[in-house]
Design a protein around this motif. Structure first.
Motif, PDB file in Angstrom:
ATOM      1  N   PHE A 100       0.823  -1.208   0.000  1.00  0.00           N
ATOM      2  CA  PHE A 100       0.000   0.000   0.000  1.00  0.00           C
ATOM      3  C   PHE A 100       0.856   1.256   0.000  1.00  0.00           C
ATOM      4  CE2 PHE A 100      -2.197  -3.373   2.223  1.00  0.00           C
ATOM      5  CZ  PHE A 100      -3.441  -3.373   1.634  1.00  0.00           C
ATOM      6  N   GLN A 101       0.222   2.362  -0.401  1.00  0.00           N
ATOM      7  CA  GLN A 101       0.886   3.659  -0.379  1.00  0.00           C
ATOM      8  C   GLN A 101       1.285   4.067   1.038  1.00  0.00           C
ATOM      9  OE1 GLN A 101      -1.518   6.569  -2.313  1.00  0.00           O
ATOM     10  NE2 GLN A 101      -0.182   8.269  -1.779  1.00  0.00           N
ATOM     11  N   ASP A 102       0.468   3.677   2.025  1.00  0.00           N
ATOM     12  CA  ASP A 102       0.752   4.112   3.402  1.00  0.00           C
ATOM     13  C   ASP A 102       1.641   3.106   4.151  1.00  0.00           C
ATOM     14  OD1 ASP A 102      -1.049   2.115   3.748  1.00  0.00           O
ATOM     15  OD2 ASP A 102      -2.524   3.275   4.857  1.00  0.00           O
ATOM     16  N   SER A 103       2.375   2.307   3.427  1.00  0.00           N
ATOM     17  CA  SER A 103       3.462   1.451   3.936  1.00  0.00           C
ATOM     18  C   SER A 103       3.022   0.300   4.840  1.00  0.00           C
ATOM     19  CB  SER A 103       4.531   2.271   4.672  1.00  0.00           C
ATOM     20  OG  SER A 103       4.947   3.334   3.882  1.00  0.00           O
ATOM     21  N   ARG A 104       2.302   0.615   5.919  1.00  0.00           N
ATOM     22  CA  ARG A 104       1.838  -0.414   6.862  1.00  0.00           C
ATOM     23  C   ARG A 104       2.963  -1.317   7.359  1.00  0.00           C
ATOM     24  NH1 ARG A 104      -4.313  -1.640   4.588  1.00  0.00           N
ATOM     25  NH2 ARG A 104      -4.528   0.433   3.735  1.00  0.00           N
ATOM     26  N   LEU A 105       4.084  -0.703   7.746  1.00  0.00           N
ATOM     27  CA  LEU A 105       5.185  -1.468   8.348  1.00  0.00           C
ATOM     28  C   LEU A 105       4.775  -1.898   9.749  1.00  0.00           C
ATOM     29  CD1 LEU A 105       8.044   0.870   7.098  1.00  0.00           C
ATOM     30  CD2 LEU A 105       7.553  -1.449   6.290  1.00  0.00           C
ATOM     31  N   GLY A 154       8.787   8.844   2.466  1.00  0.00           N
ATOM     32  CA  GLY A 154       9.451   8.238   1.318  1.00  0.00           C
ATOM     33  C   GLY A 154      10.309   7.047   1.736  1.00  0.00           C
ATOM     34  N   GLU A 155      11.001   7.176   2.886  1.00  0.00           N
ATOM     35  CA  GLU A 155      11.819   6.058   3.390  1.00  0.00           C
ATOM     36  C   GLU A 155      10.927   4.863   3.730  1.00  0.00           C
ATOM     37  OE1 GLU A 155      15.445   8.651   5.484  1.00  0.00           O
ATOM     38  OE2 GLU A 155      13.698   8.043   6.676  1.00  0.00           O
ATOM     39  N   ALA A 156       9.806   5.157   4.381  1.00  0.00           N
ATOM     40  CA  ALA A 156       8.902   4.067   4.770  1.00  0.00           C
ATOM     41  C   ALA A 156       8.374   3.349   3.525  1.00  0.00           C
ATOM     42  CB  ALA A 156       7.742   4.625   5.601  1.00  0.00           C
ATOM     43  N   GLN A 157       8.095   4.106   2.478  1.00  0.00           N
ATOM     44  CA  GLN A 157       7.621   3.462   1.247  1.00  0.00           C
ATOM     45  C   GLN A 157       8.695   2.573   0.636  1.00  0.00           C
ATOM     46  OE1 GLN A 157       5.927   6.145  -1.644  1.00  0.00           O
ATOM     47  NE2 GLN A 157       3.896   5.655  -0.878  1.00  0.00           N
ATOM     48  N   ARG A 158       9.935   3.057   0.650  1.00  0.00           N
ATOM     49  CA  ARG A 158      11.012   2.234   0.077  1.00  0.00           C
ATOM     50  C   ARG A 158      11.179   0.946   0.876  1.00  0.00           C
ATOM     51  NH1 ARG A 158      16.158   5.530   0.000  1.00  0.00           N
ATOM     52  NH2 ARG A 158      15.008   7.191   1.017  1.00  0.00           N
ATOM     53  N   VAL A 159      11.091   1.051   2.202  1.00  0.00           N
ATOM     54  CA  VAL A 159      11.237  -0.150   3.045  1.00  0.00           C
ATOM     55  C   VAL A 159      10.073  -1.110   2.794  1.00  0.00           C
ATOM     56  CG1 VAL A 159      11.275  -1.003   5.417  1.00  0.00           C
ATOM     57  CG2 VAL A 159      12.587   1.047   4.801  1.00  0.00           C
ATOM     58  N   ALA A 160       8.868  -0.551   2.668  1.00  0.00           N
ATOM     59  CA  ALA A 160       7.694  -1.413   2.455  1.00  0.00           C
ATOM     60  C   ALA A 160       7.795  -2.143   1.119  1.00  0.00           C
ATOM     61  CB  ALA A 160       6.423  -0.567   2.499  1.00  0.00           C
TER      62      ALA A 160
END
Ligand SMILES: Nc1ncnc2c1ncn2[C@@H]1O[C@H](COP(=O)(O)OP(=O)(O)OP(=O)(O)O)[C@@H](O)[C@H]1O
Length: 375
Positions: A100-105, A154-160
């Protein structure tokens, strides 16, 4: 092999490929599309874009495929039935992932712990060399010990996204996974990395984005969702045409394909219809003879009536003017053709008149080595 990526990275969208174990969707209905059941047949591997106006139903389709939205109909993947009528197997029993766009880590954990979990539960775990390389390519090594709560959007998206690659499912569904990441990083570094990853680790990838540049660089075909109606897979040119008059904005990127000739002076040397092209700031590894796709920005291209002399602008292609459209900012968008490749260039109306351009005319399009984006 039917349904696998070919040597050029293109997916084979043949009926045999689909029958051999791809994704089959029949009469899929959610509360959103009761009057427009979704039908879809895709091969077992390849990258397919999914785009269309906001609120059209893209996320709903992904959730239904993932078993996260109540629906009826048939969903089969790799010869297994995931949904039949109103009953379906739960999400965790499907060999798929949904990002998802909101990462959900996973909160309360570090980046490394999030990645390790995806690796542990992968049905096709990556070796440690591949994981380390991906972490470097995504530029997140310095973040590995950070709690995920401290990451930027942006970092969270890359990690996700990386977590989803570590999981390496057979069907990978993405819902605007890079919307918050700096576009230069996306085009220049992340998309070439993703393309190379899926060449080595074939999967069926559905990549949802409002950013058609991403889709053009990753996919060979694209689905279109509008008012809950699903169309496609369509050719990229046909989707680009739909977007031109939509909310695509003034910058227009064209996808162009060429063959790799070799490396020279830190540059990638390409051949397009026998004409030599050079690209600099290249991040991917390419083999001689390989077909590659890149983006050309319409504002980066200039036209001349004659073959230019020696110039610091390294690239020049003979082109035919096949169409044009006036923009509302005093420029005109030209549709140019070189061999079998079409691309667009924006020039001022003043230049258009001074050069006396006309449909069917033969001209020369020039652009710098740095204009070839996404390699
Ligand atoms: N759980 C839900 N229950 C009811 N309606 C929903 C639900 N989720 C989404 N919708 C509605 O369904 C429609 C389609 O939403 P969806 O999120 O699938 O569209 P989208 O194409 O992904 O949009 P965007 O591009 O803006 O993300 C919208 O009108 C939305 O408000």
């Amino acid at each position: 092999m039917a349904g696998q990526l070919s040597a050029t990275g293109k997916a084979a969208f043949t009926l045999e490929a689909v029958v051999a174990g791809g994704l089959v969707v029949e009469q899929l209905v959610t509360t959103l599309n009761a009057a427009k059941p979704w039908q879809l047949a895709l091969p077992a591997s390849g990258i397919v874009g999914l785009t269309g106006p906001s609120g059209g139903g893209k996320s709903t389709l992904l959730a239904a495929l993932a078993g996260q939205r109540s629906c009826s109909g048939v969903v089969e993947f790799a010869g297994r039935t995931w949904q039949n009528g109103r009953s379906g197997i739960p999400a965790h029993k499907r060999d798929m992932s949904l990002g998802f766009q909101d990462s959900r880590l996973f909160s309360g954990q570090t980046v490394a712990q999030n990645l390790a979990l995806a690796h542990r539960y992968s049905r096709r775990p990556l070796d440690s060399g591949a994981r380390t390389q991906l972490q470097a390519d995504f530029g997140i090594q310095h973040l590995l010990q950070s709690p995920v709560e401290q990451l930027s959007g942006g970092e969270a998206q890359r990690v996700a996204l990386l977590r989803q690659l570590f999981h390496n499912a057979a069907l990978q569904l993405f819902d605007e996974p890079l919307a918050a990441v700096d576009q230069a990083l996306v085009i220049r570094r992340l998309l070439p990395t993703l393309r190379a990853f899926w060449e080595r680790h074939p999967a069926l990838v559905l990549w949802t984005s409002h950013n058609f540049n991403e889709i053009q660089l990753l996919a060979d075909r694209c689905l279109w969702m509008e008012n809950a109606a699903l169309t496609g897979p369509l050719r990229l040119q046909d989707v680009a045409r739909r977007l031109q008059f939509g909310d695509f904005g003034h910058t227009c990127y064209s996808r162009v394909e060429a063959l790799v000739v070799g490396q020279q002076g830190g540059m990638l040397e390409l051949s397009l219809g026998g004409h030599k092209l050079f690209a600099d700031r290249v991040t991917g590894d390419y083999a001689r003879g390989q077909s590659v796709a890149f983006l050309l920005e319409s504002g980066d291209i200039s036209l001349s009536l004659e073959w230019p002399g020696l110039s610091s602008i390294l690239n020049c292609l003979p082109v035919t003017l096949v169409g044009r459209q006036a923009l509302d900012d005093g420029r005109v968008r030209l549709q140019l053709r070189s061999g079998t490749q079409d691309f667009q260039a924006d020039i001022s109306c003043l230049s258009f008149e001074r050069l006396g351009l006309h449909d069917g005319g033969q001209y020369f399009a020039q652009f710098k080595a740095g204009s070839l984006a996404g390699l």
